[in-house]
Design an enzyme around this catalytic site. Structure first.
Site, short mmCIF file in Angstrom:
data_model
loop_
_atom_site.label_atom_id
_atom_site.label_comp_id
_atom_site.label_asym_id
_atom_site.label_seq_id
_atom_site.Cartn_x
_atom_site.Cartn_y
_atom_site.Cartn_z
N GLY A 175 0.85 -1.20 0.00
CA GLY A 175 0.00 0.00 0.00
C GLY A 175 0.88 1.24 0.00
O GLY A 175 0.64 2.19 0.73
N GLY A 176 1.89 1.23 -0.85
CA GLY A 176 2.93 2.27 -0.84
C GLY A 176 2.55 3.57 -1.52
O GLY A 176 3.39 4.45 -1.66
N ASP A 198 0.13 -1.43 -4.76
CA ASP A 198 -1.01 -0.55 -4.44
C ASP A 198 -2.06 -0.76 -5.52
O ASP A 198 -1.84 -1.47 -6.50
CB ASP A 198 -0.58 0.92 -4.34
N SER A 225 -3.98 -5.96 -4.65
CA SER A 225 -4.59 -5.68 -3.34
C SER A 225 -3.80 -6.38 -2.25
O SER A 225 -3.36 -7.52 -2.42
CB SER A 225 -6.03 -6.19 -3.33
N PHE A 226 -3.67 -5.69 -1.13
CA PHE A 226 -2.99 -6.35 0.00
C PHE A 226 -3.89 -7.35 0.73
O PHE A 226 -3.51 -7.92 1.73
CB PHE A 226 -2.34 -5.34 0.96
N HIS A 244 -4.01 1.68 10.31
CA HIS A 244 -4.98 2.57 10.98
C HIS A 244 -6.19 2.90 10.09
O HIS A 244 -7.17 3.44 10.57
CB HIS A 244 -4.30 3.85 11.51
C1 LIG Z 1 -3.08 6.29 3.78
S1 LIG Z 1 -2.48 5.78 2.23
C2 LIG Z 1 -0.77 5.49 2.58
C3 LIG Z 1 0.07 5.44 1.35
C4 LIG Z 1 1.57 5.25 1.61
N1 LIG Z 1 1.87 4.04 2.35
C5 LIG Z 1 2.08 6.45 2.37
O1 LIG Z 1 2.34 6.34 3.56
O2 LIG Z 1 2.18 7.52 1.75
C6 LIG Z 1 -3.16 4.15 2.11
C7 LIG Z 1 -2.82 3.45 0.81
O3 LIG Z 1 -3.42 2.16 0.85
C8 LIG Z 1 -3.83 1.86 -0.46
N2 LIG Z 1 -4.83 0.80 -0.45
C9 LIG Z 1 -6.11 0.85 -0.02
N3 LIG Z 1 -6.71 -0.34 -0.17
C10 LIG Z 1 -5.77 -1.15 -0.74
C11 LIG Z 1 -5.78 -2.53 -1.12
N4 LIG Z 1 -6.88 -3.29 -0.97
N5 LIG Z 1 -4.65 -3.03 -1.63
C12 LIG Z 1 -3.53 -2.28 -1.81
N6 LIG Z 1 -3.46 -0.97 -1.45
C13 LIG Z 1 -4.59 -0.43 -0.92
C14 LIG Z 1 -4.36 3.16 -0.98
O4 LIG Z 1 -4.48 3.18 -2.37
C15 LIG Z 1 -3.34 4.14 -0.43
O5 LIG Z 1 -2.32 4.39 -1.33
#
Ligand SMILES: C[S@@+](CC[C@H](N)C(=O)[O-])C[C@H]1O[C@@H](n2cnc3c(N)ncnc32)[C@H](O)[C@@H]1O
Length: 330
Positions: A175-176, A198, A225-226, A244
């Site tokens: 989820g980077g 992501d 997806s994670f 969170h």
């Molecule tokens: C709060 S952001 C944090 C992004 C990054 N880690 C950072 O700290 O800048 C949460 C991230 O989780 C990703 N996300 C949400 N659901 C996801 C999923 N099912 N699989 C992969 N990524 C996901 C979003 O697209 C988003 O980029």
């Protein structure tokens, strides 16, 4: 009865001012009225608004010192200019009803639902959850990715400097986002390879950023997806501001995917505010209403990890807001 208390609480609870500021940003008034004044009638004609109602809004914005009256109409003050889209402070993104931050904050009108059920208010307010909304509306997704990049502008160098990333040779950023943090870590550690996972279209943006930064040979971005299997075998799996966003059931599912991918001597690294240590109460409520998530305490993180055989080895204070929690596979 203490009148001071009543006045203070009334001012804290009043919705008129926050909504007036947000409507002003959504209508683009601070931009429109910067430099060139206009009357309520002129603006109402330009934007097909009610002139009488608009004048009430403009008067309140003037009382707040966001606008001032001139001989030829209202004009944005220096104070109000911080609300302009090019102010580069993240505010317009955060207040605009049709961008991710401002739309998400509207979920606060359903805070009672969250407090009653423990669930996100966002879904009740907007009919689907935050991530589904972003998937459906590219403008929301772009603005959220911008917001994420902006929030980390000052923190990234400290996160890079605050931990020994060079001890790994392969890091998966789960989820980077658009890869700002991973790119900075890889740039600081030329021996390290990275793999970012992501959702689309964010993964594609990350891929482009890696190539633009000359990291194409060491950094990969995959759309995925994670909640599905993660690229296996890296020494470390990073979850930065991920857990969170989720309730315990989903947080367990994400951790389970990391544990299934990490080798026995690997690490799972969690960066986020820690409840009771770094968290801020207003932000915690935002996590609740938007995502049904929360800032977990260290004990809650220990419990979350131990369900997957993870031991919390070290906690590093990275910035005023965020800690790094290093989990070892038991
Ligand atoms: C709060 S952001 C944090 C992004 C990054 N880690 C950072 O700290 O800048 C949460 C991230 O989780 C990703 N996300 C949400 N659901 C996801 C999923 N099912 N699989 C992969 N990524 C996901 C979003 O697209 C988003 O980029």
């Amino acid at each position: 009865m203490n009148d001071d208390h009543v006045g203070k609480l009334r001012a804290l609870a009043g919705l008129a001012t926050p909504m007036a500021l947000r409507v002003a940003v959504t209508l683009g008034l601070p931009d429109r009225l910067r430099g060139t004044p206009a009357t309520a009638e002129q603006l109402a004609t330009e934007q097909r608004l009610s002139p009488i109602a608009l004048d009430l809004l403009l008067a309140h914005l003037t009382a707040l010192d966001v606008l001032e009256r001139t001989g030829s109409g209202y004009r944005t003050t220096e104070f109000g200019a911080a609300l302009c889209t090019d102010a580069d402070n993240g505010l317009a993104n955060f207040l605009h009803f049709n961008l991710a931050g401002g739309r998400a904050d509207l979920a606060f009108t359903e805070l009672l639902h969250s407090v009653t059920t423990g669930e996100a208010a966002y879904t009740r307010k907007h009919g689907q959850d935050f991530w589904a909304d972003l998937a459906e509306q590219p403008r929301l997704r772009e603005s959220f990715d911008r917001q994420m990049t902006h929030r980390f502008r000052e923190q990234v160098p400290r996160i890079v400097a605050g931990y020994d990333w060079g001890r790994f040779d392969h890091l998966v950023d789960v989820g980077g986002g658009v890869g700002t943090l991973l790119a900075a870590i890889l740039t600081a550690h030329p021996g390290l390879r990275g793999h970012l996972v992501d959702l689309e279209p964010t993964a594609a943006v990350a891929d482009r950023i890696f190539r633009e930064q000359g990291l194409g040979d060491r950094a990969v971005a995959s759309a995925g997806s994670f909640f599905d299997p993660l690229p296996p075998g890296a020494q470390a799996y990073l979850l930065c501001d991920i857990l969170h966003d989720w309730d315990d059931e989903h947080a367990h599912r994400i951790l389970a995917r990391c544990v299934a991918a990490v080798p026995a001597d690997g690490r799972i690294l969690v960066i986020e505010p820690v409840g009771g240590r770094k968290a801020n109460t207003e932000f915690e409520l935002a996590m609740l209403v938007i995502f049904g998530g929360r800032e977990r305490t260290l004990d809650e993180f220990r419990a979350l990890g131990s369900a997957h055989g993870l031991a919390l080895d070290a906690v590093t204070d990275l910035t005023e807001q965020r800690c790094l929690l290093e989990f070892r596979v038991n």
